[in-house]
Motif scaffolding. Structure first.
Motif, PDB file in Angstrom:
ATOM      1  N   ALA A  52      71.140   8.954  56.368  1.00  0.00           N
ATOM      2  CA  ALA A  52      70.626   9.144  57.729  1.00  0.00           C
ATOM      3  C   ALA A  52      71.648   8.710  58.784  1.00  0.00           C
ATOM      4  O   ALA A  52      71.894   9.443  59.750  1.00  0.00           O
ATOM      5  CB  ALA A  52      69.316   8.382  57.916  1.00  0.00           C
ATOM      6  N   TYR A 104      74.541  11.186  58.935  1.00  0.00           N
ATOM      7  CA  TYR A 104      74.139  12.455  59.551  1.00  0.00           C
ATOM      8  C   TYR A 104      74.003  12.308  61.063  1.00  0.00           C
ATOM      9  O   TYR A 104      74.481  13.155  61.828  1.00  0.00           O
ATOM     10  CB  TYR A 104      72.835  12.971  58.936  1.00  0.00           C
ATOM     11  CG  TYR A 104      72.391  14.276  59.538  1.00  0.00           C
ATOM     12  CD1 TYR A 104      73.158  15.432  59.379  1.00  0.00           C
ATOM     13  CD2 TYR A 104      71.223  14.369  60.280  1.00  0.00           C
ATOM     14  CE1 TYR A 104      72.770  16.627  59.936  1.00  0.00           C
ATOM     15  CE2 TYR A 104      70.825  15.565  60.843  1.00  0.00           C
ATOM     16  CZ  TYR A 104      71.597  16.696  60.662  1.00  0.00           C
ATOM     17  OH  TYR A 104      71.205  17.895  61.229  1.00  0.00           O
ATOM     18  N   MET A 158      61.751  17.034  54.244  1.00  0.00           N
ATOM     19  CA  MET A 158      62.368  15.834  53.683  1.00  0.00           C
ATOM     20  C   MET A 158      61.545  15.424  52.477  1.00  0.00           C
ATOM     21  O   MET A 158      60.394  15.038  52.616  1.00  0.00           O
ATOM     22  CB  MET A 158      62.402  14.704  54.721  1.00  0.00           C
ATOM     23  CG  MET A 158      62.915  13.379  54.175  1.00  0.00           C
ATOM     24  SD  MET A 158      64.547  13.417  53.412  1.00  0.00           S
ATOM     25  CE  MET A 158      65.599  13.489  54.836  1.00  0.00           C
ATOM     26  N   PHE A 164      69.779  12.774  53.476  1.00  0.00           N
ATOM     27  CA  PHE A 164      70.559  13.354  54.562  1.00  0.00           C
ATOM     28  C   PHE A 164      71.991  13.693  54.159  1.00  0.00           C
ATOM     29  O   PHE A 164      72.673  14.427  54.864  1.00  0.00           O
ATOM     30  CB  PHE A 164      70.553  12.430  55.784  1.00  0.00           C
ATOM     31  CG  PHE A 164      69.268  12.510  56.551  1.00  0.00           C
ATOM     32  CD1 PHE A 164      69.069  13.502  57.490  1.00  0.00           C
ATOM     33  CD2 PHE A 164      68.255  11.600  56.321  1.00  0.00           C
ATOM     34  CE1 PHE A 164      67.882  13.599  58.195  1.00  0.00           C
ATOM     35  CE2 PHE A 164      67.066  11.675  57.022  1.00  0.00           C
ATOM     36  CZ  PHE A 164      66.870  12.676  57.961  1.00  0.00           C
TER      37      PHE A 164
END
Length: 167
Positions: A45, A48, A139, A159
């Motif tokens: 995360a 990204y 997700m 991610f």
């Protein structure tokens, strides 16, 4: 549904004698503790979000929970500096099940649906966002792959899948 709507439903179904305020207080203390201490970010995360920022993309969070909890969690996870705006369905008195929620966020962000990517772990939220014209990615977690496949949503496990796609 918003957090408040879910709590109201539980109260109705359980026929509890506790007041709404009492249950909200008790529940929020535990939820707040989890958000402030336990909730983890999905792998990749941070990478990204950093990549999106480097590419000049705006990053927005739409949460069904309270703004303060999302902010506390994102701060602890060191993700908040990469988030431009947090929208709380709870504070907006809107739901991810309502197309108007997505129209509102798009309007506030001065964004076009076709230029927007929505990542969520909820099939119902993805379905509504797709109806609005937003590109969606599921997700995964808790064996949701089959649900995403059934509804024809592309999905990611973490991610890092997106980091590698975008580089």
């Amino acid at each position: 549904k918003t957090f408040t709507e879910i709590l109201e439903y539980i109260m109705d179904e359980s026929k509890t004698t506790y007041s709404f305020d009492y249950l909200l207080d008790k529940t929020m203390k535990e939820v707040a503790r989890k958000y402030k201490e336990e909730v983890l970010s999905k792998p990749g995360a941070l990478e990204y979000l950093k990549q999106c920022k480097e590419q000049g993309k705006r990053c927005v969070v739409l949460t069904s929970n309270f703004y303060e909890l999302a902010q506390a969690c994102l701060t602890r996870l060191e993700l908040l500096p990469y988030i431009d705006t947090i929208y709380s369905c709870e504070q907006m008195k809107k739901s991810k099940r309502d197309e108007q929620t997505y129209h509102y966020v798009l309007s506030q962000e001065k964004a076009n649906a076709v230029d927007t990517l929505f990542i969520d772990d909820s099939i119902y939220a993805l379905k509504v966002a797709r109806k609005v014209g937003i590109s969606c990615i599921g997700m995964c977690g808790n064996e949701k792959e089959v649900s995403f496949q059934k509804e024809h949503f592309p999905y990611i496990i973490d991610f890092f899948d997106l980091v590698h796609m975008s580089s």
